[in-house]
Design a protein around this motif. Structure first.
Motif, PDB file in Angstrom:
ATOM      1  N   SER A  46       0.835  -1.204   0.000  1.00 24.64           N
ATOM      2  CA  SER A  46       0.000   0.000   0.000  1.00 24.64           C
ATOM      3  C   SER A  46       0.866   1.249   0.000  1.00 24.64           C
ATOM      4  CB  SER A  46      -0.909   0.018   1.226  1.00 24.64           C
ATOM      5  OG  SER A  46      -0.132   0.210   2.389  1.00 24.64           O
ATOM      6  N   GLN A  47       0.230   2.348  -0.306  1.00 29.39           N
ATOM      7  CA  GLN A  47       0.914   3.637  -0.288  1.00 29.39           C
ATOM      8  C   GLN A  47       1.312   3.982   1.149  1.00 29.39           C
ATOM      9  OE1 GLN A  47      -1.318   6.628  -2.363  1.00 29.39           O
ATOM     10  NE2 GLN A  47       0.374   8.062  -2.399  1.00 29.39           N
ATOM     11  N   GLN A  48       0.506   3.561   2.096  1.00 26.85           N
ATOM     12  CA  GLN A  48       0.792   3.800   3.514  1.00 26.85           C
ATOM     13  C   GLN A  48       2.091   3.114   3.918  1.00 26.85           C
ATOM     14  OE1 GLN A  48      -0.989   5.826   5.400  1.00 26.85           O
ATOM     15  NE2 GLN A  48       0.403   5.538   7.098  1.00 26.85           N
ATOM     16  N   GLU A  49       2.336   1.936   3.388  1.00 26.81           N
ATOM     17  CA  GLU A  49       3.563   1.204   3.686  1.00 26.81           C
ATOM     18  C   GLU A  49       4.794   1.954   3.156  1.00 26.81           C
ATOM     19  OE1 GLU A  49       5.331  -3.321   3.124  1.00 26.81           O
ATOM     20  OE2 GLU A  49       3.346  -2.840   2.353  1.00 26.81           O
ATOM     21  N   VAL A  50       4.660   2.560   1.998  1.00 28.37           N
ATOM     22  CA  VAL A  50       5.753   3.353   1.421  1.00 28.37           C
ATOM     23  C   VAL A  50       6.019   4.565   2.314  1.00 28.37           C
ATOM     24  CG1 VAL A  50       6.548   4.663  -0.581  1.00 28.37           C
ATOM     25  CG2 VAL A  50       5.208   2.591  -0.922  1.00 28.37           C
ATOM     26  N   ASN A  74       7.284  12.850  16.897  1.00 30.55           N
ATOM     27  CA  ASN A  74       7.111  11.930  15.778  1.00 30.55           C
ATOM     28  C   ASN A  74       6.407  10.654  16.216  1.00 30.55           C
ATOM     29  OD1 ASN A  74       8.258  13.610  13.951  1.00 30.55           O
ATOM     30  ND2 ASN A  74      10.229  12.557  13.874  1.00 30.55           N
ATOM     31  N   ALA A  75       6.663  10.212  17.427  1.00 31.33           N
ATOM     32  CA  ALA A  75       6.022   8.999  17.911  1.00 31.33           C
ATOM     33  C   ALA A  75       4.512   9.195  17.997  1.00 31.33           C
ATOM     34  CB  ALA A  75       6.581   8.595  19.267  1.00 31.33           C
ATOM     35  N   ASP A  76       4.094  10.360  18.502  1.00 34.51           N
ATOM     36  CA  ASP A  76       2.668  10.632  18.591  1.00 34.51           C
ATOM     37  C   ASP A  76       2.045  10.778  17.207  1.00 34.51           C
ATOM     38  OD1 ASP A  76       2.829  10.544  21.325  1.00 34.51           O
ATOM     39  OD2 ASP A  76       3.006  12.725  21.570  1.00 34.51           O
ATOM     40  N   ALA A  77       2.716  11.491  16.328  1.00 39.89           N
ATOM     41  CA  ALA A  77       2.187  11.734  14.989  1.00 39.89           C
ATOM     42  C   ALA A  77       2.152  10.440  14.187  1.00 39.89           C
ATOM     43  CB  ALA A  77       3.025  12.773  14.266  1.00 39.89           C
ATOM     44  N   SER A  78       3.187   9.624  14.322  1.00 33.24           N
ATOM     45  CA  SER A  78       3.223   8.397  13.544  1.00 33.24           C
ATOM     46  C   SER A  78       2.251   7.368  14.106  1.00 33.24           C
ATOM     47  CB  SER A  78       4.634   7.824  13.481  1.00 33.24           C
ATOM     48  OG  SER A  78       5.047   7.390  14.759  1.00 33.24           O
ATOM     49  N   GLY A  79       1.834   7.524  15.369  1.00 30.34           N
ATOM     50  CA  GLY A  79       0.849   6.618  15.942  1.00 30.34           C
ATOM     51  C   GLY A  79      -0.447   6.657  15.162  1.00 30.34           C
ATOM     52  N   ALA A  80      -0.866   7.845  14.783  1.00 29.47           N
ATOM     53  CA  ALA A  80      -2.078   7.989  13.988  1.00 29.47           C
ATOM     54  C   ALA A  80      -1.863   7.414  12.587  1.00 29.47           C
ATOM     55  CB  ALA A  80      -2.474   9.451  13.901  1.00 29.47           C
ATOM     56  N   LYS A  82       0.257   4.945  11.814  1.00 27.62           N
ATOM     57  CA  LYS A  82       0.421   3.496  11.891  1.00 27.62           C
ATOM     58  C   LYS A  82      -0.920   2.787  12.027  1.00 27.62           C
ATOM     59  CE  LYS A  82       4.937   3.171  14.083  1.00 27.62           C
ATOM     60  NZ  LYS A  82       5.617   2.745  15.308  1.00 27.62           N
ATOM     61  N   TYR A  83      -1.857   3.419  12.689  1.00 29.96           N
ATOM     62  CA  TYR A  83      -3.139   2.796  12.990  1.00 29.96           C
ATOM     63  C   TYR A  83      -4.290   3.652  12.474  1.00 29.96           C
ATOM     64  CZ  TYR A  83       0.292   0.976  16.280  1.00 29.96           C
ATOM     65  OH  TYR A  83       1.431   0.469  16.840  1.00 29.96           O
ATOM     66  N   PRO A  84      -4.422   3.786  11.162  1.00 34.02           N
ATOM     67  CA  PRO A  84      -5.434   4.691  10.620  1.00 34.02           C
ATOM     68  C   PRO A  84      -6.869   4.195  10.819  1.00 34.02           C
ATOM     69  CG  PRO A  84      -4.387   3.485   8.842  1.00 34.02           C
ATOM     70  CD  PRO A  84      -3.630   3.164  10.100  1.00 34.02           C
ATOM     71  N   LEU A  85      -7.072   2.897  10.921  1.00 29.17           N
ATOM     72  CA  LEU A  85      -8.440   2.373  11.021  1.00 29.17           C
ATOM     73  C   LEU A  85      -9.002   2.454  12.436  1.00 29.17           C
ATOM     74  CD1 LEU A  85      -8.156  -0.796   8.751  1.00 29.17           C
ATOM     75  CD2 LEU A  85      -9.104   1.428   8.172  1.00 29.17           C
ATOM     76  N   VAL A  86      -8.156   2.663  13.430  1.00 32.81           N
ATOM     77  CA  VAL A  86      -8.610   2.683  14.814  1.00 32.81           C
ATOM     78  C   VAL A  86      -9.647   3.782  15.038  1.00 32.81           C
ATOM     79  CG1 VAL A  86      -7.857   3.079  17.191  1.00 32.81           C
ATOM     80  CG2 VAL A  86      -6.518   1.617  15.692  1.00 32.81           C
ATOM     81  N   SER A  87      -9.477   4.901  14.393  1.00 27.46           N
ATOM     82  CA  SER A  87     -10.384   6.030  14.616  1.00 27.46           C
ATOM     83  C   SER A  87     -11.594   6.034  13.678  1.00 27.46           C
ATOM     84  CB  SER A  87      -9.612   7.345  14.456  1.00 27.46           C
ATOM     85  OG  SER A  87      -9.074   7.421  13.163  1.00 27.46           O
TER      86      SER A  87
END
Length: 137
Positions: A46-50, A74-80, A82-87
């Motif tokens: 996926s594009q997200q993986e890239v 970056n950890a907080d920002a990348s958390g969203a 990494k897990y886009p479907l959670v929200s």
């Protein structure tokens, strides 16, 4: 010797970052059919993986160059990222996406648990060290 090795690593990371950015440009300029072909050709799903790989390589490059980065932010920002479907509400997801959401929730909670445990261990170690210092004096 070490400087040459470090320089070689930095060059490799810069090349990898350049390749990943080229892939992202191609993906941005393509339609769905071309996007699928590009992803399969490059080995990404996926594009997200890239995007995730770009972030990782960028962080590795900064670390190799010795630059400081806002790792906390970056950890907080990348958390969203990494897990886009959670929200996303369950009603808006397909059955396959629901399965992926469950995986993401599990990964997110596990990661957060590891972070909390690491912080707790660090606090306990600091407390033990403080108590040992008080005993010595």
């Amino acid at each position: 010797m070490a400087a040459a090795k470090r320089s070689q690593k930095i060059d490799g990371l810069e090349k990898k970052l350049s390749e990943l950015e080229d892939i992202m440009e191609q993906l941005d300029d393509s339609d769905e059919i071309e996007e699928t072909a590009i992803l399969s050709r490059t080995g990404y799903l996926s594009q997200q993986e890239v995007k995730s790989d770009i972030l990782k390589v960028t962080q590795s490059l900064r670390k190799a160059k010795g630059e400081s980065n806002g790792n906390e932010e970056n950890a907080d920002a990348s958390g969203a990222d990494k897990y886009p479907l959670v929200s996303v509400p369950d009603e808006m997801l397909t059955p396959e996406q629901l399965k992926e959401k469950k995986k993401q929730i599990l990964l997110k909670t596990t990661t957060e648990g590891r972070i909390r445990a690491k912080q707790r261990r660090a606090e306990e170690a600091a407390l033990r060290e403080k108590q040992e210092d008080e005993r010595r004096t």
